[in-house]
Design an enzyme around this catalytic site. Sequence first.
Site, PDB file in Angstrom:
ATOM      1  N   THR A 100     -43.836  -4.354  20.456  1.00 11.88           N
ATOM      2  CA  THR A 100     -42.772  -5.158  19.843  1.00 11.88           C
ATOM      3  C   THR A 100     -41.660  -5.294  20.862  1.00 11.88           C
ATOM      4  OG1 THR A 100     -41.552  -3.283  18.992  1.00 11.88           O
ATOM      5  CG2 THR A 100     -43.206  -4.216  17.548  1.00 11.88           C
TER       6      THR A 100
ATOM      7  N   GLU B  66     -45.483  -4.756  13.291  1.00 11.82           N
ATOM      8  CA  GLU B  66     -45.919  -3.527  12.620  1.00 11.82           C
ATOM      9  C   GLU B  66     -46.757  -3.811  11.377  1.00 11.82           C
ATOM     10  OE1 GLU B  66     -42.977  -4.175  13.840  1.00 11.82           O
ATOM     11  OE2 GLU B  66     -41.948  -2.403  14.620  1.00 11.82           O
TER      12      GLU B  66
ATOM     13  N   TRP C 175     -21.425  -7.383   1.525  1.00 15.21           N
ATOM     14  CA  TRP C 175     -22.319  -7.943   2.542  1.00 15.21           C
ATOM     15  C   TRP C 175     -22.376  -9.460   2.455  1.00 15.21           C
ATOM     16  CZ3 TRP C 175     -27.398  -4.554   2.957  1.00 15.21           C
ATOM     17  CH2 TRP C 175     -27.030  -3.259   3.361  1.00 15.21           C
TER      18      TRP C 175
END
Length: 544
Positions: A189, A334, A448
């Site tokens: 990755t 993954e 957020w």
Amino acid sequence: MLGLMQSRNLSISSLLTHAARHHGGAQVISRTHENTTHRHSWADVERRSRQLANVLARLGVVAGDRVGTLAWNGYRHLEVYYAAPGMGAICHTINPRLHPDDIGYIVNHAQDKVLFVDLSFVPLIGAIAEAAKAHVRDVVLLCAPEAMPEVALTPSMRLHCYDTLLDAAGEDFAWPEFDENTASALCYTSGTTGRPKGVLYSHRSTVIHAYAVALPDVLDMRATTRVLPVVPMFHVNAWGIPYAAALTGATLVLPGRHLDGPSMTGLFNEERVTLSCGVPTVWLGVLQHLRSSGARLDTVKRIMTGGSAAPPVLIDAFRDEYDVRVEHGWGMTELSPVGTYNAPKPAQTGLTGPEATRQMLRQGRVLPGIDMKIVDADDNALPWDGKAFGDLKVRGPWVASAYYGDEPGSALDAGGWFATGDVATIDPDGFMEITDRSKDVIKSGGEWISSIALENIAVSHPDVAEAAVIAARHPKWDERPLLLVVARAGHTVVTESVLQMFEGKVAKWWLPDAVLVVPELPHTATGKIQKTTLRDKYRDHYLE
Ligand code: AMP
């Protein structure tokens, strides 16, 4: 009591032998380095992969060895994809867009014994030869003998021509049977921080993932499908398509190195492609070409977009102007890589216009076999109400449990879940929507703000080609959103008009405090906007 069914091991070679036996005439079509079209069939791929397995054995490759590739999507690369794991070795796909230092590091970390290299990457192999000489013994150029260039390798490395090796190799090779948990492929990755980390797939994870991506509510692949993966075989297994195509007997069209709008449009029409998969940047390039040239897509019915959030303009323009359905999926290295796919349930089938677009912006439902949840900072599961957003965790038979070289299970929490690093909501129907990478979310006054939601709105402005929203430090609110935009060619961006786009679409306090027009945005080796670089540069914009 155990069941009394046969326990034949799942294997990648069985996908290939199935394709050769039952779809032997189905074509594998490749655009070559020389820009010609190469055609052979699944039966040819199987026969040539047996020859290649003999070549690998002759080069001293044994079960468990890593065989590196630096190559575009093409038929020779496909043969390495099958021959290496088929004989028990590991196909290590290397992303050539990484920095040469990282490539040198990866080749050494993986201890690749042989490298298969496309002609495009001859300068690169010269640049990393010194760094890679500890393990690499053989470099095989994926070309014909007449195309062999001069390559500056170290004295310890041998240079070969792929076609010469293959022509000299016998076809006599029986695919061995071994434990389905045997490692089959390795992909690093391109982490935004630290060194890349290796994800080591198995035959079992790869075969189950191939079945899952071929399902009707995912890529809906069948023997009549003509699929063109634009997503590279050097990154995340081209979303599993090389395997799913063999599983279903689909015709596979491999585009080589030219991935621009005109080249892709030409190949789609010439080879009557019905399905294609790639990142949003590719589709924006195709869209721009279609609009400016007046060309049409004659046979493409569906395109899958993933890797980063789908801009709404993509979904709208392909549907309304070209009658092509843009479908949205999510995944990561993954996860082999596909985790979710956005296919309608009965409740979503009647949606039209903006409602349909809004629905398609979600990254979708999990593929059967994958479990997901969202959690708060204390790891408490959050409700699936489409509003609460938290860290996304997953588990399943094609999810990594550890990075290459680490202890088994070390990438999991105590409950066996893998933290994706993405922040998401999940609605009552199970549709997941990514709101951010956890590093990218904007924390304003303790609340957020989703950078992706703001970017989606910004790129729907007719003058904006690309947009990124980052968290910039703020004396009062801790962080506030800062919007960076790139103008479309020939257009001028008026920042007030971009800000007007947000009205009525998000809460007032989500509005970016400033809009900066920049000539370009930095991208990672996998085509994503490099927000770390932007944060480094603009983090203190509101403090200055
Ligand atoms: P990679 O391992 O390089 O494929 O990167 C995986 C990451 O890409 C994920 O963790 C997400 O942050 C991002 N990603 C992949 N697909 C999507 C998508 N459809 N929408 C938003 N982000 C995505």
